[in-house]
Design a protein around this motif. Sequence first.
Motif, PDB file in Angstrom:
ATOM      1  N   LEU A 241       0.836  -1.194   0.000  1.00  0.00           N
ATOM      2  CA  LEU A 241       0.000   0.000   0.000  1.00  0.00           C
ATOM      3  C   LEU A 241       0.878   1.255   0.000  1.00  0.00           C
TER       4      LEU A 241
ATOM      5  N   PHE B 232       3.492   1.825  -1.553  1.00  0.00           N
ATOM      6  CA  PHE B 232       3.845   2.192  -2.920  1.00  0.00           C
ATOM      7  C   PHE B 232       2.801   3.155  -3.494  1.00  0.00           C
ATOM      8  N   ALA B 233       1.538   2.783  -3.320  1.00  0.00           N
ATOM      9  CA  ALA B 233       0.470   3.638  -3.846  1.00  0.00           C
ATOM     10  C   ALA B 233       0.447   4.988  -3.141  1.00  0.00           C
ATOM     11  N   ILE B 234       0.641   4.967  -1.835  1.00  0.00           N
ATOM     12  CA  ILE B 234       0.620   6.229  -1.085  1.00  0.00           C
ATOM     13  C   ILE B 234       1.721   7.147  -1.590  1.00  0.00           C
TER      14      ILE B 234
ATOM     15  N   ILE C 190       3.257   7.283  -4.602  1.00  0.00           N
ATOM     16  CA  ILE C 190       3.134   7.939  -5.903  1.00  0.00           C
ATOM     17  C   ILE C 190       1.843   8.723  -6.060  1.00  0.00           C
TER      18      ILE C 190
ATOM     19  N   TRP D  99      -4.853  -2.475   6.165  1.00  0.00           N
ATOM     20  CA  TRP D  99      -4.928  -1.365   5.212  1.00  0.00           C
ATOM     21  C   TRP D  99      -5.974  -0.323   5.579  1.00  0.00           C
TER      22      TRP D  99
ATOM     23  N   ILE E 137      -5.605   8.627   6.157  1.00  0.00           N
ATOM     24  CA  ILE E 137      -5.088   9.518   5.105  1.00  0.00           C
ATOM     25  C   ILE E 137      -6.249  10.224   4.409  1.00  0.00           C
TER      26      ILE E 137
ATOM     27  N   PHE F 106      -8.247   9.104  -3.509  1.00  0.00           N
ATOM     28  CA  PHE F 106      -7.374   8.017  -3.053  1.00  0.00           C
ATOM     29  C   PHE F 106      -8.159   7.199  -2.025  1.00  0.00           C
TER      30      PHE F 106
ATOM     31  N   TYR G 154      -9.363  -1.826  -0.762  1.00  0.00           N
ATOM     32  CA  TYR G 154      -8.630  -2.443   0.348  1.00  0.00           C
ATOM     33  C   TYR G 154      -9.529  -2.799   1.524  1.00  0.00           C
TER      34      TYR G 154
ATOM     35  N   ALA H 162      -3.349  -6.078  -3.898  1.00  0.00           N
ATOM     36  CA  ALA H 162      -2.628  -5.223  -2.966  1.00  0.00           C
ATOM     37  C   ALA H 162      -1.747  -4.225  -3.702  1.00  0.00           C
TER      38      ALA H 162
ATOM     39  N   GLY I  34      -4.068   0.309  -5.440  1.00  0.00           N
ATOM     40  CA  GLY I  34      -3.748   1.556  -4.759  1.00  0.00           C
ATOM     41  C   GLY I  34      -3.666   2.820  -5.593  1.00  0.00           C
ATOM     42  N   PRO I  35      -2.944   2.816  -6.714  1.00  0.00           N
ATOM     43  CA  PRO I  35      -2.738   4.080  -7.426  1.00  0.00           C
ATOM     44  C   PRO I  35      -3.874   4.462  -8.383  1.00  0.00           C
TER      45      PRO I  35
ATOM     46  N   TRP J 233       0.169  13.067 -15.713  1.00  0.00           N
ATOM     47  CA  TRP J 233       0.853  11.823 -15.340  1.00  0.00           C
ATOM     48  C   TRP J 233       0.056  11.060 -14.291  1.00  0.00           C
TER      49      TRP J 233
END
Lengths: 284, 481
Positions: free
Chosen positions: A21, A23-25, A27, B172, B179, B201, B209, B245, B249-250, B264
């Motif tokens: 996770l 990693f995602a946070i 970028i 998670w 956040i 996000f 998650y 996982a 996320g992104p 980007w």
Amino acid sequence: MKKLPLYKKLPVFGVVAFLFLGFAITITVAAPLMDKELYQPSPQAKPLDALASKGREIYAREGCWYCHTQTVRTIANDKKWGPRASQPGDFAYSNPALLGSERTGPDLTYVGDRWPDENWQIKHLQDPRALNPDSVMPSFAHLPQADLQALAHYLVSLKDNTAPDLQKRADQSTEADIPDVYKKAVNPFAGDTAAIAAGDAIFHKSCWSCHGATAEGNGPAASALKPPPANLRKSALTRSEQFLFWIVSEGSKSTAMPAWKKAGLTEEQRWQVVSYIKSLGGQQ
Amino acid sequence: MFSGKEGSTARGFYYSAVAWMAFGMVVGLTAALLMIWPDFIKNSVTESLRQYLTFGRLRPVHTNVVMFGWLSGAYFGTMFYMLPRLGETKVWSEKLGNFTVLWYNLTIAAHAVALMAGYNTGREYAEQPWPIKYATAVMFLLVALNLFMTAARRKERELYVTQWYMLGALIWTPIIYAIGNQFLLPTNPISGVNDAVVNWFYGHNILGYWFTPVGIGALYYLLPKMTGNPLYSHRLSMIGFWTIAFVYGPTGAHHLINGPVPQWLQTVAIAFSVSLIIPVWTVLTNFYGTMAGKWSLVRESVPLKFAVAGASFYFITCFQGPMQALRSVSAVTHFTDWVVGHAHIALLGTFSFIMFASIYYALPRLTNREIYSRPLQDWHFWLSFVGFSAFFISLTVGGLVKGFMWASTQSDPTQFIEVVRAMKPYYVVRALGGAMILSAQLLFIYNIYKTATAGREIRVGETAMPRPADLLAAGGATSDA
Ligand code: HEM
């Protein structure tokens, strides 16, 4: 107790799961948060005055943003929502951002160009269906007058701050006040009956609620407006096409008359509706 | 003060969750009706009540109550049922568990009251004021503590894939929640366009998650149990776990495609969204592999019907998702009711359906009573299924109609009302579907109530529910609890 071979795996598993996770946070949260450019105010960004800020709080509180977006996308579909697509810097002073995620109602980024009058806004908030019988917007007639005023003031402040200001008060202007660009404009449809018919249709969609179905200045919103909507049958006789085209395009300063250039009528459509108004004077 | 009885935490969560579901759906249906008759509440309540019941106040009550009251509550119940059994142990502390049930109920009630009263931060799914955010974070942490201690004390040391999914989600979720809710700071320090970036996000990853892994984890538990087949491929399910996982996320910025965020960031979100095909494919392959040869059971078992329907809706969801993330598709579907349809097929069609299956499976084992009425179960399924299909199809088609009407260059903002008018029939069908779904759940709740109070008691040695699997096939992936 016997030695538990996999026991240690649980913390290891926890850490690995966290790293994935992380990693995602990194970028998609940390990188944008550290990107200073995203906070640079653009020419469009303008801090709100106290009343408008209060209006914005009410806008968040009443959940207007579940039905209205405040972001014009960079695609052709969204051109009609305003003169320029939203940029990160436009939101420099916004907290919360209130971009919104659904358009049950119109985008409001530039709503102040479309509906520049606070009294119109209050009337619409109190009874949306009086102006738009098919509207599904809630009535906010139950809000205290002070809240409605703050909301209206906020909505009217949502306009394009980057274009040159060619606005004047229509009823206090004469042919001499027409800005140069409009003075030289020529109606491409002069005398064209198809254009008049098209203008008629536009008028009875976009203008009648203020100017009235007969264009005499007596639509359902008229009673709430000061100055009142003009009697366009009279204007047809006294104003030039260039004057009408200017006011229709740029609006009338500090009145309810929208700037249709920014409110979604193309140049062609504006000429068509001007042709229609002129035809009401019986000259064409 | 708090009961230490075995299974009492799971039962407490299940009973509370279904009650919140009924409340949340009533509010959802009310919101749906307001889109058809915008003045029906205004005309039927006194002046002083009107402010609490406008669309803008009710919508966040609906979303937060169904997501955190119903679905998360059902997830907690399911985890308190499945995790001890998979570890062949007991819940670490039923007393703490029952305290958590109380805490969770108070937290959800606080959401409903505060949001109706107009305390709204202006951020989707993060609307609640900060004290309630703390209460929610504590709720997740209490559950995580109890279940991690349970897992640490397990006797069966092998970790089954369900445990991976559920324990991963418990790590998670509190992080994502903190956040996404501006680090739980009352000052809301993240402003400007980054507020939207962080909001999405969170808004997307609470799905990726929390709602996805626990739901999929439950499905991986139920399928082998209900079919008697071993899980088709444990390795594939692990690949699915780690790709979820990594890949989920992104993707948050796919909610801001063509919007005022850096190109980007959009491209990253799109690329990862498309890659989500991989974990989805592992789940579906495993699903069909495990079902192999047992499709005839679906006719006889309502929980299996829900599981199969849920998995099919999952397929649709995950087909839509990567597509919607493409710039050209988003240009049309974004901001329309299509997205609302997508949200519901994930949370209602897929994960709520899996929870219905879980409750039908777990409740007899938690109460030692058979499900009270089989016909009511059938009604529950068919009304939910048909109602939801109508709901989803109307929003999806309506969303496309809306999107294409907007895209036609002729329509200027003052003609927006034409689109509003065109939506009406779709909103009517949506509300009808919603009414069917709600009635189905009322039957379900009645059935649960009767099961707990008047269901036929299961004698020692008897299997908890006469399951077709027991009749047709011997043995499963793991021994029955
Ligand atoms: C009787 C059943 C239901 C009805 C009638 C219903 C109705 C609605 C309505 C009218 C909205 C607002 C849509 C809009 O703003 O245009 C909504 C939003 C939402 N509902 Fe439901 N709902 C139901 C069940 C559920 C369930 C069970 C869940 C989740 C477990 C759920 C999750 C959501 C979510 C996440 C949204 C926000 C969608 C978005 O932001 O795109 N709903 N629902």
